[in-house]
Each structure stands twice: as C-alpha cells, then as structure tokens.
Design a protein around this motif. Structure first.
Motif, PDB file in Angstrom:
ATOM      1  N   CYS A 187      -9.348 -38.141 -11.730  1.00 53.86           N
ATOM      2  CA  CYS A 187     -10.722 -38.031 -12.235  1.00 53.86           C
ATOM      3  C   CYS A 187     -11.628 -37.369 -11.205  1.00 53.86           C
ATOM      4  O   CYS A 187     -12.425 -36.498 -11.541  1.00 53.86           O
ATOM      5  N   ALA A 188     -11.487 -37.791  -9.963  1.00 56.11           N
ATOM      6  CA  ALA A 188     -12.294 -37.186  -8.898  1.00 56.11           C
ATOM      7  C   ALA A 188     -11.952 -35.708  -8.739  1.00 56.11           C
ATOM      8  O   ALA A 188     -12.842 -34.865  -8.573  1.00 56.11           O
TER       9      ALA A 188
ATOM     10  N   ARG B 210      -2.990 -46.443 -11.306  1.00 51.36           N
ATOM     11  CA  ARG B 210      -4.455 -46.553 -11.271  1.00 51.36           C
ATOM     12  C   ARG B 210      -5.037 -45.634 -10.192  1.00 51.36           C
ATOM     13  O   ARG B 210      -6.054 -44.984 -10.397  1.00 51.36           O
ATOM     14  N   LYS B 211      -4.383 -45.607  -9.045  1.00 44.05           N
ATOM     15  CA  LYS B 211      -4.825 -44.734  -7.959  1.00 44.05           C
ATOM     16  C   LYS B 211      -4.704 -43.261  -8.369  1.00 44.05           C
ATOM     17  O   LYS B 211      -5.605 -42.455  -8.110  1.00 44.05           O
TER      18      LYS B 211
ATOM     19  N   ALA C 227      -4.823 -42.086 -11.439  1.00 47.96           N
ATOM     20  CA  ALA C 227      -5.870 -41.815 -12.428  1.00 47.96           C
ATOM     21  C   ALA C 227      -7.229 -41.656 -11.753  1.00 47.96           C
ATOM     22  O   ALA C 227      -8.005 -40.754 -12.094  1.00 47.96           O
ATOM     23  N   GLU C 228      -7.519 -42.502 -10.785  1.00 45.70           N
ATOM     24  CA  GLU C 228      -8.789 -42.422 -10.055  1.00 45.70           C
ATOM     25  C   GLU C 228      -8.881 -41.095  -9.303  1.00 45.70           C
ATOM     26  O   GLU C 228      -9.912 -40.404  -9.358  1.00 45.70           O
ATOM     27  N   ASP C 229      -7.811 -40.745  -8.595  1.00 51.95           N
ATOM     28  CA  ASP C 229      -7.806 -39.483  -7.844  1.00 51.95           C
ATOM     29  C   ASP C 229      -7.904 -38.284  -8.772  1.00 51.95           C
ATOM     30  O   ASP C 229      -8.589 -37.305  -8.473  1.00 51.95           O
TER      31      ASP C 229
ATOM     32  N   THR D 159      -0.476 -50.237  -9.870  1.00 50.25           N
ATOM     33  CA  THR D 159      -1.439 -49.922  -8.816  1.00 50.25           C
ATOM     34  C   THR D 159      -1.400 -48.440  -8.480  1.00 50.25           C
ATOM     35  O   THR D 159      -2.444 -47.795  -8.336  1.00 50.25           O
TER      36      THR D 159
END
Length: 126
Positions: A58-59, A51-52, A54-56, A48
């Motif tokens: 990318c942004a 994933r967070k 990776a998401e951050d 988890t």
C-alpha cells in the motif's frame, strides 16, 4: 514446472519466506503460488508476513501514484513548452519566408498575369 524463485527460510523459525528473491523480477514464491491455488489458510507466522507485505505494498502504491502524478505534470509542462516553441518556430518561418522580400508592386504585377483577361478567354473558346 520449474520455479524461478529462490526459496529462503527464516533464520529464527525456519519458515519459508513469502517474499520473492531480489533478482527474481517480482515473481511469486512457491508457497504463495500454493496458497493461491488452494483454499487453505496461511500459517499464523505467514499471516504476519502477509500483513506486512500488504502494508508495504500500500505504501509503495501510494508512493508510485504520487510519482506518476508528478511525471504527468512534468509531461504536461513539457508538451506546453514544446507547443509554444513550435508556434514561435512557425511564426519565424512565416516572417522569414523569401516571398516576403519581393516588393508588393512586383507581386501585384505577377498576379495580374494569372487573371484571365477577356482576350485570353475569347481565344480559348474559339
């Protein structure tokens, strides 16, 4: 080998946090280093978090790319403005050059002395 990151643990589950300390300069945590060296899967709790991350990330990359495009556009505009100013400066220097204040007749007289005459050419050959 000394680890320069400050390891922090989750207050809820006591798992090792995967983000480096704020003052670490973005270096990896010991747990991330361990996961990268081995082929073991991360714990479910870590999945988890990754994933967070990776998401951050990318942004953040999208935001940085946008800022880079804006900076390049600004740089191009500044370079264009500089080129125009340089061109205006060169024009002004040419127009203000002191030789332009000498009358054309005087310049013609000066340059007539620069042209070899038949008399001067014969004396040099002799």
């Amino acid at each position: 080998m000394a680890d320069t990151t400050t390891e922090k643990y989750c207050s809820n589950c006591a798992c090792l946090l995967l983000q480096p300390a704020e003052d670490s300069g973005g270096t990896r945590t010991a747990r991330v280093e361990e996961l990268l060296r081995q082929n073991h899967p991360p714990l479910d709790v870590e999945l988890t978090a990754f994933r967070k991350i990776a998401e951050d990330a990318c942004a953040t990359l999208n935001d940085l790319d946008s800022k880079i495009v804006q900076a390049r556009e600004l740089l191009e505009n500044l370079l264009s403005a500089r080129q125009q100013a340089q061109s205006r400066l060169e024009d002004a220097k040419t127009i203000l050059h002191p030789v332009r204040s000498i009358p054309s007749e005087l310049l013609a007289e000066i340059f007539l002395y620069c042209i070899p005459t038949v008399y001067r050419v014969k004396n040099v050959d002799a």
